[in-house]
Design a protein around this motif. Structure first.
Motif, mmCIF file in Angstrom:
data_model
loop_
_atom_site.group_PDB
_atom_site.id
_atom_site.type_symbol
_atom_site.label_atom_id
_atom_site.label_comp_id
_atom_site.label_asym_id
_atom_site.label_seq_id
_atom_site.Cartn_x
_atom_site.Cartn_y
_atom_site.Cartn_z
ATOM 1 N N ILE A 123 0.849 -1.186 0.000
ATOM 2 C CA ILE A 123 0.000 0.000 0.000
ATOM 3 C C ILE A 123 0.886 1.238 0.000
ATOM 4 N N ASP A 124 0.397 2.293 -0.646
ATOM 5 C CA ASP A 124 1.160 3.534 -0.725
ATOM 6 C C ASP A 124 1.230 4.207 0.641
ATOM 7 N N TYR A 125 2.338 4.838 0.912
ATOM 8 C CA TYR A 125 2.608 5.487 2.199
ATOM 9 C C TYR A 125 1.512 6.475 2.593
ATOM 10 N N PHE A 126 0.955 7.201 1.590
ATOM 11 C CA PHE A 126 -0.023 8.252 1.893
ATOM 12 C C PHE A 126 -1.474 7.770 1.794
ATOM 13 N N SER A 127 -1.681 6.519 1.472
ATOM 14 C CA SER A 127 -3.038 5.985 1.380
ATOM 15 C C SER A 127 -3.651 5.857 2.774
ATOM 16 N N PRO A 128 -4.987 5.928 2.878
ATOM 17 C CA PRO A 128 -5.624 5.723 4.179
ATOM 18 C C PRO A 128 -5.305 4.328 4.715
ATOM 19 N N ALA A 129 -5.004 4.260 5.983
ATOM 20 C CA ALA A 129 -4.707 2.957 6.575
ATOM 21 C C ALA A 129 -5.908 2.025 6.475
ATOM 22 N N SER A 130 -7.106 2.592 6.492
ATOM 23 C CA SER A 130 -8.313 1.770 6.393
ATOM 24 C C SER A 130 -8.364 0.982 5.088
ATOM 25 N N ALA A 131 -7.687 1.514 4.056
ATOM 26 C CA ALA A 131 -7.650 0.812 2.775
ATOM 27 C C ALA A 131 -6.791 -0.445 2.835
ATOM 28 N N ALA A 132 -6.019 -0.590 3.906
ATOM 29 C CA ALA A 132 -5.129 -1.739 4.036
ATOM 30 C C ALA A 132 -5.719 -2.868 4.870
ATOM 31 N N VAL A 133 -6.926 -2.673 5.395
ATOM 32 C CA VAL A 133 -7.513 -3.686 6.293
ATOM 33 C C VAL A 133 -7.629 -5.037 5.597
ATOM 34 N N GLY A 134 -8.105 -5.040 4.354
ATOM 35 C CA GLY A 134 -8.215 -6.295 3.610
ATOM 36 C C GLY A 134 -6.868 -6.954 3.413
ATOM 37 N N ALA A 135 -5.858 -6.144 3.101
ATOM 38 C CA ALA A 135 -4.503 -6.679 2.912
ATOM 39 C C ALA A 135 -3.936 -7.203 4.221
ATOM 40 N N ILE A 136 -4.229 -6.530 5.325
ATOM 41 C CA ILE A 136 -3.762 -6.997 6.635
ATOM 42 C C ILE A 136 -4.370 -8.359 6.961
ATOM 43 N N THR A 137 -5.666 -8.504 6.690
ATOM 44 C CA THR A 137 -6.327 -9.789 6.918
ATOM 45 C C THR A 137 -5.701 -10.882 6.065
ATOM 46 N N SER A 138 -5.432 -10.564 4.795
ATOM 47 C CA SER A 138 -4.806 -11.544 3.898
ATOM 48 C C SER A 138 -3.401 -11.896 4.347
ATOM 49 N N SER A 139 -2.655 -10.894 4.803
ATOM 50 C CA SER A 139 -1.287 -11.150 5.231
ATOM 51 C C SER A 139 -1.249 -12.029 6.473
ATOM 52 N N LEU A 140 -2.253 -11.892 7.333
ATOM 53 C CA LEU A 140 -2.334 -12.750 8.506
ATOM 54 C C LEU A 140 -2.550 -14.198 8.087
ATOM 55 N N THR A 141 -3.424 -14.401 7.118
ATOM 56 C CA THR A 141 -3.689 -15.750 6.618
ATOM 57 C C THR A 141 -2.471 -16.327 5.907
ATOM 58 N N GLN A 142 -1.773 -15.481 5.147
ATOM 59 C CA GLN A 142 -0.607 -15.929 4.391
ATOM 60 C C GLN A 142 0.671 -15.950 5.224
ATOM 61 N N GLN A 143 0.582 -15.443 6.458
ATOM 62 C CA GLN A 143 1.734 -15.331 7.354
ATOM 63 C C GLN A 143 2.850 -14.500 6.724
ATOM 64 N N THR A 144 2.433 -13.374 6.119
ATOM 65 C CA THR A 144 3.398 -12.432 5.546
ATOM 66 C C THR A 144 3.162 -11.062 6.166
ATOM 67 N N SER A 145 3.153 -10.001 5.362
ATOM 68 C CA SER A 145 3.007 -8.648 5.873
ATOM 69 C C SER A 145 2.558 -7.740 4.743
ATOM 70 N N VAL A 146 2.233 -6.492 5.091
ATOM 71 C CA VAL A 146 1.828 -5.502 4.099
ATOM 72 C C VAL A 146 2.952 -4.479 3.950
ATOM 73 N N ALA A 147 3.503 -4.382 2.756
ATOM 74 C CA ALA A 147 4.596 -3.446 2.505
ATOM 75 C C ALA A 147 4.073 -2.021 2.374
ATOM 76 N N ILE A 148 4.812 -1.069 2.928
ATOM 77 C CA ILE A 148 4.522 0.361 2.742
ATOM 78 C C ILE A 148 5.541 0.895 1.744
ATOM 79 N N VAL A 149 5.051 1.394 0.619
ATOM 80 C CA VAL A 149 5.949 1.866 -0.438
ATOM 81 C C VAL A 149 5.607 3.298 -0.810
ATOM 82 N N ASP A 150 6.581 3.992 -1.420
ATOM 83 C CA ASP A 150 6.288 5.339 -1.918
ATOM 84 C C ASP A 150 5.898 5.264 -3.387
ATOM 85 N N SER A 151 5.722 6.409 -4.023
ATOM 86 C CA SER A 151 5.252 6.447 -5.409
ATOM 87 C C SER A 151 6.239 5.830 -6.392
#
Length: 407
Positions: free
Chosen positions: A204-232
């Motif tokens: 997810i982009d650094y400036f994106s709302p954190a709420s937009a990452a909730v789905g990715a956070i749930t997926s990362s928990l299932t996949q036992q990985t993480s959500v990367a924070i990247v810039d443009s």
């Protein structure tokens, strides 16, 4: 040589592991929250048990299916649940739902396995998608005092006289590392050469709302990985790790609702959130007419710290006890429980390697930081992909197959 390694049973990997603490499938999300905040482990197992039949203690009884682990929960499950739009206005009401509401609906994440099962069987189950293998670790549990203790506790470790432990990807990888010489020359090869760098990453982009990452956070928990924070430009800035979130408390849901992804990364960093971000969260929740969310969290904090806390209540007495200047709890890992010192915590900085890093180096790096993955970056720090324990385990499994054919 492969034969000698694979003669090991899963019981060999369970030596010294603590018994699982567990909750009944009939409990509420509030009960799960209370158990998580007082547990030394980040995860609580959830069981579906039928104790109506009087069953004795024997090896065969584990096959009767009257007491089964149906999943596991951590604070991340609770946090993501509270972040749902329908739960934002009244978290305390949301916590009255049955715990089954927040259990992952993906079958096969948790599987029972006998202690006599082979290491190869455990590896194959993990490669098929099992996150945790549930293994019995005691022959008989009839100690009256232990049973008495379990009856008084909100969680239990005993099921029909048996205790169980988790067997995880990390446990298997640690065990294989102890015999890494048997896999030569594979461990010395680069992860690029082995082709185990996955470009399928959650980011997810650094400036994106954190709420937009909730789905990715749930997926990362299932996949036992993480959500990367990247810039443009695709540069890896950090991460939102389920491992880090699991060491926080439920008030992080408020921060996710109010902050950007980059600010959330700072909010959950080791040591608790900066005061300026706490003020930002309060102000933005007020703008969104979500002050009730903060009020509920204040009530929850006072209830969960009460030893007699059985479930969430939303009585008018509790609401009237709130001061006009409700404060947001500092939702860092230092507020979780008095047993914090027993927890392994990690900062929000991402653990990284390079494409030319050797397999054994990346494996050791992941084990040292207690994660199941390592981000792969280029020289300019742009995100290339990710290497997971599952990727590594496939390589070891294929090599074992070759070694077995040669033996």
């Amino acid at each position: 040589m492969a034969v000698s390694l694979l003669t090991h049973e899963v019981s060999d990997l369970c030596l010294g592991k603590p018994a699982l603490r567990s909750l009944s499938i009939s409990t509420t999300v509030a009960d799960a929250l209370a158990a998580l905040k007082t547990s030394e482990d980040n995860f609580i197992s959830v069981w579906d048990c039928d104790h109506s039949a009087k069953i004795g203690f024997s090896e065969e009884n584990r096959d009767l299916g009257n007491c089964r682990c149906v999943g596991k929960l951590c604070m991340v499950d609770v946090i993501c649940y509270l972040c749902k739009e329908e739960n934002l206005l009244s978290p305390s009401d949301a916590l009255k739902a049955p715990v089954s509401t927040i259990l992952p609906k993906i079958p096969g994440l948790v599987i029972h396995l006998e202690p006599s099962s082979s290491l190869l069987e455990a590896i194959d189950l993990i490669l098929q998608g099992a996150q945790n293998l549930v293994v019995p670790i005691s022959t008989k549990q009839s100690n009256f005092a232990r049973r008495k203790q379990n009856q008084k506790s909100s969680t239990t470790t005993v099921h029909n006289g048996w205790e169980f432990c988790w067997l995880t990807q990390e446990d298997v990888m640690r065990f294989l590392l102890s015999s890494i010489g048997l896999f030569s020359p594979i461990p010395a090869l680069s992860i690029d050469t082995l082709g185990i760098i996955s470009s399928d990453v959650l980011a997810i982009d650094y400036f994106s709302p954190a709420s937009a990452a909730v789905g990715a956070i749930t997926s990362s928990l299932t996949q036992q990985t993480s959500v990367a924070i990247v810039d443009s430009d695709g540069i890896l800035i950090g991460e939102i790790s389920p491992f880090t979130l699991a060491c926080c408390d439920e008030t992080v849901a408020a921060a996710i609702t109010a902050l950007s992804a980059g600010d959330l990364m700072a909010y959950i960093d080791c040591g608790g959130p900066p005061e300026d971000l706490v003020r930002v969260v309060k102000a933005r929740l007020k703008e969104k007419n979500l002050e009730r969310m903060l009020e509920d969290f204040t009530i929850l904090s006072s209830l969960v710290t009460d030893p007699s806390f059985p479930s969430i209540s939303s009585s008018s007495d509790e609401e009237s006890a709130l001061s006009p200047t409700t404060t947001l709890a500092r939702a860092g890992r230092y507020t979780r429980s008095s047993s914090y010192s027993a927890r392994m915590v990690r900062r929000a900085e991402a653990i990284v390697c390079h494409p030319k890093s050797s397999l054994v180096a990346v494996l050791i790096q992941a084990i040292a930081h207690r994660v199941n993955y390592v981000w792969v970056i280029e020289d300019d720090c742009s995100l290339l992909g990710i290497v997971t324990f599952s990727n590594m385990l496939k390589v070891f499994r294929e090599h074992l197959e070759t070694m077995l054919l040669e033996d």
